[in-house]
Design a protein around this motif. Structure first.
Motif, PDB file in Angstrom:
ATOM      1  N   GLU A 199       0.834  -1.200   0.000  1.00 56.53           N
ATOM      2  CA  GLU A 199       0.000   0.000   0.000  1.00 56.53           C
ATOM      3  C   GLU A 199       0.870   1.252   0.000  1.00 56.53           C
ATOM      4  O   GLU A 199       2.011   1.239   0.459  1.00 56.53           O
TER       5      GLU A 199
ATOM      6  N   SER B 246      -6.181   3.935   3.070  1.00 57.36           N
ATOM      7  CA  SER B 246      -6.643   2.565   3.276  1.00 57.36           C
ATOM      8  C   SER B 246      -7.035   2.371   4.740  1.00 57.36           C
ATOM      9  O   SER B 246      -6.579   3.103   5.625  1.00 57.36           O
TER      10      SER B 246
ATOM     11  N   THR C 148     -11.527  -3.708  -1.136  1.00 61.36           N
ATOM     12  CA  THR C 148     -10.545  -4.270  -2.061  1.00 61.36           C
ATOM     13  C   THR C 148     -10.224  -5.723  -1.722  1.00 61.36           C
ATOM     14  O   THR C 148      -9.691  -6.448  -2.561  1.00 61.36           O
TER      15      THR C 148
ATOM     16  N   LYS D  42     -10.729  -5.083   3.959  1.00 59.16           N
ATOM     17  CA  LYS D  42      -9.755  -4.065   3.588  1.00 59.16           C
ATOM     18  C   LYS D  42     -10.426  -3.111   2.610  1.00 59.16           C
ATOM     19  O   LYS D  42     -11.022  -3.538   1.615  1.00 59.16           O
TER      20      LYS D  42
ATOM     21  N   ARG E  51     -10.288   0.874   0.523  1.00 58.60           N
ATOM     22  CA  ARG E  51      -9.351   1.868  -0.004  1.00 58.60           C
ATOM     23  C   ARG E  51     -10.117   3.005  -0.661  1.00 58.60           C
ATOM     24  O   ARG E  51     -11.129   2.788  -1.332  1.00 58.60           O
TER      25      ARG E  51
END
Length: 217
Positions: free
Chosen positions: A122, A161, A181, A196, A198
Motif C-alpha cells: 500500500e 486505506s 478491495t 480491507k 481503499r
C-alpha cells in the motif's frame, strides 16, 4: 465540539477513549476474549504510541468542554516506506503487557502477526484508529474526524486505506469514498471477517469535505 491537533500530553486520555470505544469490536473480542482484560492491549499500546508519535503519523482529536471525545490516528506509508504495525520503540511495553494478559498473550501476538502483511504494497495513508467515546456516538463525530483527515490526504493527493472490522462500518466508509478491495474471511481459525477498504487519491476540491474544525450537524 471542535477538531484540533493531538498533543502527546493527551496520550493517556486518548488511549482510554480508544480502549473504551473498541471494547465491543469483533476483532478486539477475538483477540482478547476475556472482557476483564480486553481493554489492556489497546490502552497500553496507544498510550505509548501516541506519546511517541512521529512525523510519519498524524492524529487529530475532537474536543468538547475540555475533554477528548474522539480520535483519528493515521500512518503515512510513503513516509514510513513500509507499514510497521508495532513501533520498535514500543518494545519495552511488551513485557508489561505480557504479564498482565497472561495466557492470552500468544494468541494476541498471533493475530498481530497475521495482520502484518495485510497492508503490504500500500501507499499513502492508513487509518489506524477512528474512535468516539461511547457517550458521544451517533452524532457524526466519527464522520467529522474522518472528513478532516481525508481533506489532508486530498491536499497531498494520496490514497487512504483502512480495515473495517464490523459490517456496519462498511456503509459508513463507503459514504466517504472507500470501497472494499479484499475480504478476509478467516484471518486465523475462528476469527471474524474483516474488510480491507481503499479510497483512491483525490485532488483537493474534487470531493466535498468538511472544513477543519467543523461541527457535525
Amino acid at each position: 465540539m471542535r477538531i484540533t491537533d493531538f498533543r502527546p500530553r493527551q496520550s493517556k486520555e486518548a488511549a482510554r477513549l480508544v480502549a473504551a470505544a473498541t471494547t465491543d469490536d469483533p476483532l478486539t473480542i477475538y483477540m482478547v476474549p476475556d472482557a476483564k482484560r480486553r481493554a489492556l492491549p489497546t490502552l497500553i499500546h496507544f498510550r505509548e504510541a501516541l506519546r511517541l508519535i512521529t512525523p510519519a503519523q498524524a492524529a487529530r482529536v475532537a474536543v468538547q468542554d475540555g475533554r477528548i471525545i474522539g480520535l483519528c490516528h493515521w500512518v503515512n506509508v510513503m513516509k514510513n516506506e513500509t507499514h510497521e504495525p508495532i513501533d520498535p520503540r514500543l518494545a519495552h511495553v511488551t513485557g508489561r503487557l505480557e504479564r498482565r494478559i497472561g495466557d492470552a498473550w500468544a494468541h494476541l501476538v498471533a493475530v498481530h502477526t497475521a495482520l502484518r502483511p495485510v497492508f503490504e504494497g500500500e501507499t499513502g495513508w492508513i487509518l489506524s484508529a477512528l474512535a468516539v467515546h461511547p457517550d458521544h456516538q451517533g452524532v457524526d463525530i466519527d464522520g467529522a474526524l474522518l472528513r478532516d483527515g481525508l481533506a489532508e490526504a486530498d491536499l497531498d493527493g494520496q490514497p487512504v486505506s483502512l480495515l473495517a472490522t464490523a459490517p456496519e462500518e462498511i456503509g459508513f466508509c463507503r459514504q466517504h469514498g472507500f470501497e472494499i478491495t479484499e475480504t478476509i474471511d478467516e484471518l486465523l481459525p475462528g476469527a471474524p471477517p474483516i474488510w480491507k477498504m481503499r479510497r483512491p487519491a483525490v485532488r483537493a476540491g474534487h470531493l466535498p469535505t468538511a472544513p477543519r474544525g467543523a461541527t457535525p450537524s
